[in-house]
Design an enzyme around this catalytic site. Structure first.
Site, PDB file in Angstrom:
ATOM      1  N   GLU A 263       0.856  -1.191   0.000  1.00  0.00           N
ATOM      2  CA  GLU A 263       0.000   0.000   0.000  1.00  0.00           C
ATOM      3  C   GLU A 263       0.890   1.239   0.000  1.00  0.00           C
ATOM      4  O   GLU A 263       1.856   1.291   0.769  1.00  0.00           O
ATOM      5  CB  GLU A 263      -0.905  -0.004   1.239  1.00  0.00           C
ATOM      6  CG  GLU A 263      -1.848  -1.202   1.252  1.00  0.00           C
ATOM      7  CD  GLU A 263      -2.819  -1.213   2.432  1.00  0.00           C
ATOM      8  OE1 GLU A 263      -2.783  -0.277   3.267  1.00  0.00           O
ATOM      9  OE2 GLU A 263      -3.623  -2.167   2.516  1.00  0.00           O
TER      10      GLU A 263
ATOM     11  N   HIS B   7      -7.819   1.005   1.457  1.00  0.00           N
ATOM     12  CA  HIS B   7      -7.786   0.771   2.911  1.00  0.00           C
ATOM     13  C   HIS B   7      -8.684   1.779   3.645  1.00  0.00           C
ATOM     14  O   HIS B   7      -8.243   2.445   4.594  1.00  0.00           O
ATOM     15  CB  HIS B   7      -6.340   0.855   3.432  1.00  0.00           C
ATOM     16  CG  HIS B   7      -6.133   0.072   4.702  1.00  0.00           C
ATOM     17  ND1 HIS B   7      -4.981  -0.575   5.007  1.00  0.00           N
ATOM     18  CD2 HIS B   7      -6.961  -0.159   5.755  1.00  0.00           C
ATOM     19  CE1 HIS B   7      -5.084  -1.167   6.182  1.00  0.00           C
ATOM     20  NE2 HIS B   7      -6.294  -0.922   6.657  1.00  0.00           N
TER      21      HIS B   7
HETATM   22  P1  NAI Z   1     -10.430  -9.522  16.105  1.00  0.00           P
HETATM   23  O1  NAI Z   1      -9.136  -9.774  16.780  1.00  0.00           O
HETATM   24  O2  NAI Z   1     -11.596  -9.076  16.901  1.00  0.00           O
HETATM   25  O3  NAI Z   1     -10.857 -10.848  15.306  1.00  0.00           O
HETATM   26  C1  NAI Z   1      -9.958 -11.650  14.599  1.00  0.00           C
HETATM   27  C2  NAI Z   1     -10.463 -13.090  14.672  1.00  0.00           C
HETATM   28  O4  NAI Z   1      -9.704 -13.902  13.787  1.00  0.00           O
HETATM   29  C3  NAI Z   1     -10.329 -13.716  16.052  1.00  0.00           C
HETATM   30  O5  NAI Z   1     -11.573 -14.250  16.441  1.00  0.00           O
HETATM   31  C4  NAI Z   1      -9.268 -14.797  15.861  1.00  0.00           C
HETATM   32  O6  NAI Z   1      -9.451 -15.894  16.719  1.00  0.00           O
HETATM   33  C5  NAI Z   1      -9.491 -15.157  14.419  1.00  0.00           C
HETATM   34  N1  NAI Z   1      -8.373 -15.819  13.776  1.00  0.00           N
HETATM   35  C6  NAI Z   1      -7.047 -15.611  13.946  1.00  0.00           C
HETATM   36  N2  NAI Z   1      -6.342 -16.408  13.115  1.00  0.00           N
HETATM   37  C7  NAI Z   1      -7.231 -17.116  12.404  1.00  0.00           C
HETATM   38  C8  NAI Z   1      -7.120 -18.105  11.400  1.00  0.00           C
HETATM   39  N3  NAI Z   1      -5.930 -18.514  10.935  1.00  0.00           N
HETATM   40  N4  NAI Z   1      -8.246 -18.634  10.897  1.00  0.00           N
HETATM   41  C9  NAI Z   1      -9.465 -18.234  11.358  1.00  0.00           C
HETATM   42  N5  NAI Z   1      -9.638 -17.322  12.318  1.00  0.00           N
HETATM   43  C10 NAI Z   1      -8.538 -16.758  12.830  1.00  0.00           C
HETATM   44  O7  NAI Z   1     -10.102  -8.486  14.942  1.00  0.00           O
HETATM   45  P2  NAI Z   1     -11.108  -7.480  14.231  1.00  0.00           P
HETATM   46  O8  NAI Z   1     -11.191  -6.212  14.984  1.00  0.00           O
HETATM   47  O9  NAI Z   1     -12.349  -8.193  13.883  1.00  0.00           O
HETATM   48  O10 NAI Z   1     -10.269  -7.164  12.886  1.00  0.00           O
HETATM   49  C11 NAI Z   1     -10.115  -8.151  11.894  1.00  0.00           C
HETATM   50  C12 NAI Z   1      -9.120  -7.664  10.833  1.00  0.00           C
HETATM   51  O11 NAI Z   1      -9.608  -6.466  10.216  1.00  0.00           O
HETATM   52  C13 NAI Z   1      -7.728  -7.322  11.372  1.00  0.00           C
HETATM   53  O12 NAI Z   1      -6.753  -7.801  10.475  1.00  0.00           O
HETATM   54  C14 NAI Z   1      -7.711  -5.804  11.360  1.00  0.00           C
HETATM   55  O13 NAI Z   1      -6.403  -5.307  11.217  1.00  0.00           O
HETATM   56  C15 NAI Z   1      -8.553  -5.523  10.115  1.00  0.00           C
HETATM   57  N6  NAI Z   1      -9.144  -4.181  10.049  1.00  0.00           N
HETATM   58  C16 NAI Z   1      -9.188  -3.568   8.820  1.00  0.00           C
HETATM   59  C17 NAI Z   1      -9.744  -2.308   8.697  1.00  0.00           C
HETATM   60  C18 NAI Z   1      -9.819  -1.663   7.353  1.00  0.00           C
HETATM   61  O14 NAI Z   1      -9.946  -0.439   7.275  1.00  0.00           O
HETATM   62  N7  NAI Z   1      -9.778  -2.396   6.281  1.00  0.00           N
HETATM   63  C19 NAI Z   1     -10.267  -1.576   9.849  1.00  0.00           C
HETATM   64  C20 NAI Z   1     -10.257  -2.346  11.072  1.00  0.00           C
HETATM   65  C21 NAI Z   1      -9.692  -3.599  11.158  1.00  0.00           C
END
Ligand code: NAI
Length: 410
Positions: free
Chosen positions: A270, A293
């Site tokens: 990015e 993003h």
């Molecule tokens: P979170 O930590 O609440 O949820 C992540 C989930 O993924 C957890 O339940 C975890 O157990 C699970 N997980 C981890 N490894 C895994 C695997 N190999 N297979 C299946 N499940 C797995 O995180 P949240 O807040 O839901 O964020 C998710 C993603 O979104 C993060 O990567 C974050 O950086 C990204 N994000 C992107 C944004 C954007 O603007 N595009 C904004 C906010 C977050």
């Protein structure tokens, strides 16, 4: 949230940098703060080093770096708020060594991401990106071929955390069947069903959406093999981290027609600034939505971030609570109405708690309640005392070997 005034807020200097949402300043003013310097621009490291000695509360966004040098110069700094999601711009270890907790707002944009994902799922299943691109070129692609309703279709959510669960709730409201795969056992919301293996989820879903954390464990979680396991004509959405998808493999799968459409908000590479060009192997594929993003970037999320972080900063200043801090022991504390609270942050070495309690005992100050958290390096002890003379013991507590900082809440 209404806080009791436990310290002279008009004397507390708050510096807010980088155009933090006005909700933050409004909140501080509502709570009685008046020495607030709120600026649209960011500070360079040198500017921050000059300003920091007199600052009690520092609020930044992603463009201001808080280095170890700046933290070393901080004389009064109580806490730092990152009014954003990431905290890489702060030297968290240096802040911790100084007894300064750093807060952020990791979940303030969860809903914004979930809404965009659902919108993209609908758009992709109708083939809208390609039809839109054609219409801009003067072509009239009026056809129902390859165009499907979301209702009754299956969405497969990989990573059922904060965002994944919200996506599930919204998808269910559209009448979709919700499957999810997570490596941890999760509380299931609505009628979502857990699927044991990633492959089983991929083969069962018309839309797959990724919500896992970044890092080596999830790099190329979706590669050639996984794309092949997805149903022919299904769609992929990634608004998690760019490395999670092997982007060359995805481009090949879209070109071959196996994957009907994709939406990518995050990318392996990015640009670091809006002035730099963006390159992706997916460029030119008309049923692929590419966004810079911005899944979490909405006015509502910005306002929520402003308010959430300001609340955490104030709660720490008022009560010493550090729950939610990214570099500190998580201590959730009840309020201390009618009592005096003394915070003592120290290097975690034997005998410090005994020495703290000895200071109170020698002054005949009765300890009403006490909370202690330690980890490998630091200890954080919060003591509530009834007698006002307890707050006069700050000097004695400061003398205890290993003390990082003592703070008295009146
Ligand atoms: P979170 O930590 O609440 O949820 C992540 C989930 O993924 C957890 O339940 C975890 O157990 C699970 N997980 C981890 N490894 C895994 C695997 N190999 N297979 C299946 N499940 C797995 O995180 P949240 O807040 O839901 O964020 C998710 C993603 O979104 C993060 O990567 C974050 O950086 C990204 N994000 C992107 C944004 C954007 O603007 N595009 C904004 C906010 C977050």
């Amino acid at each position: 949230m209404n806080h009791q005034t436990s310290f002279p807020k008009d004397k507390i200097k708050v510096l807010l940098l980088g155009g933090i949402h006005p909700a933050a300043e409004a909140f501080f003013r509502e709570q009685g703060f008046s020495a607030i310097d709120s600026r649209r621009g960011e500070f360079t490291e040198e500017e921050l080093i000059d300003a920091i000695p007199s600052i009690h509360i520092l609020g930044i966004r992603s463009g201001t770096t808080v280095s170890a040098r700046a933290i070393d110069r901080a004389e009064k700094l109580l806490t730092v708020g990152c009014f954003c999601i990431g905290t890489n711009q702060v030297d968290l270890k240096a802040a911790r060594r100084k007894g300064v907790p750093v807060f952020n707002a990791p979940f303030a944009n969860t809903r914004s991401v979930a809404e965009l994902v659902i919108a993209e799922a609908v758009m992709l299943m109708r083939g809208i990106p390609a039809k839109n691109a054609a219409a801009h070129l003067g072509q009239w692609q009026k056809s129902a071929a390859g165009s499907f309703e979301a209702r009754g279709k299956t969405i497969g959510i990989v990573g059922y955390g904060h965002i994944g669960t919200q996506v599930g709730i919204l998808a269910e409201a559209l009448g979709m069947r919700v499957l999810y795969h997570d490596i941890e056992s999760k509380l299931v919301l609505g009628n979502a069903q857990s699927v044991k293996s990633l492959e089983a989820l991929l083969t069962a879903s018309e839309v797959v959406t990724l919500h896992v954390p970044g890092g080596s464990a999830t790099t190329h979680l979706i590669g050639r093999k996984e794309l092949a396991a997805m149903r022919k004509g299904s769609c992929l959405i990634n608004a998690s981290r760019g490395q999670v998808v092997d982007i060359d493999a995805l481009a090949a799968a879209v070109r071959s027609g196996h994957i009907a459409g994709a939406a990518l908000d995050v990318h392996p590479e990015e640009p670091v600034s809006s002035r730099l060009p963006f390159h992706s192997p997916l460029q030119g594929l008309t049923n692929v939505i590419l966004t810079p993003h911005i899944a979490g970037s909405t006015a509502e999320a910005q306002e929520r971030i402003g308010r959430d972080v300001a609340e955490k900063l104030l709660l720490f200043c008022d009560t010493g609570a550090t729950a939610g801090a990214v570099n500190f022991l998580p201590v959730a504390l009840p309020s201390h109405a009618g009592r005096h609270r003394i915070l003592h942050i120290h290097e975690n070495r034997p005998g410090v708690l005994a020495a703290v309690n000895d200071v109170f005992a020698r002054a005949s100050v009765n300890i009403a309640s006490q909370f202690l958290e330690t980890d490998a390096d630091i200890g954080y002890v919060v003591t509530d005392v009834d007698e006002k003379k307890g707050i006069g013991l700050k000097g004695e507590l400061d003398k205890i070997p290993g003390t990082i900082r003592t703070r008295v809440l009146y």
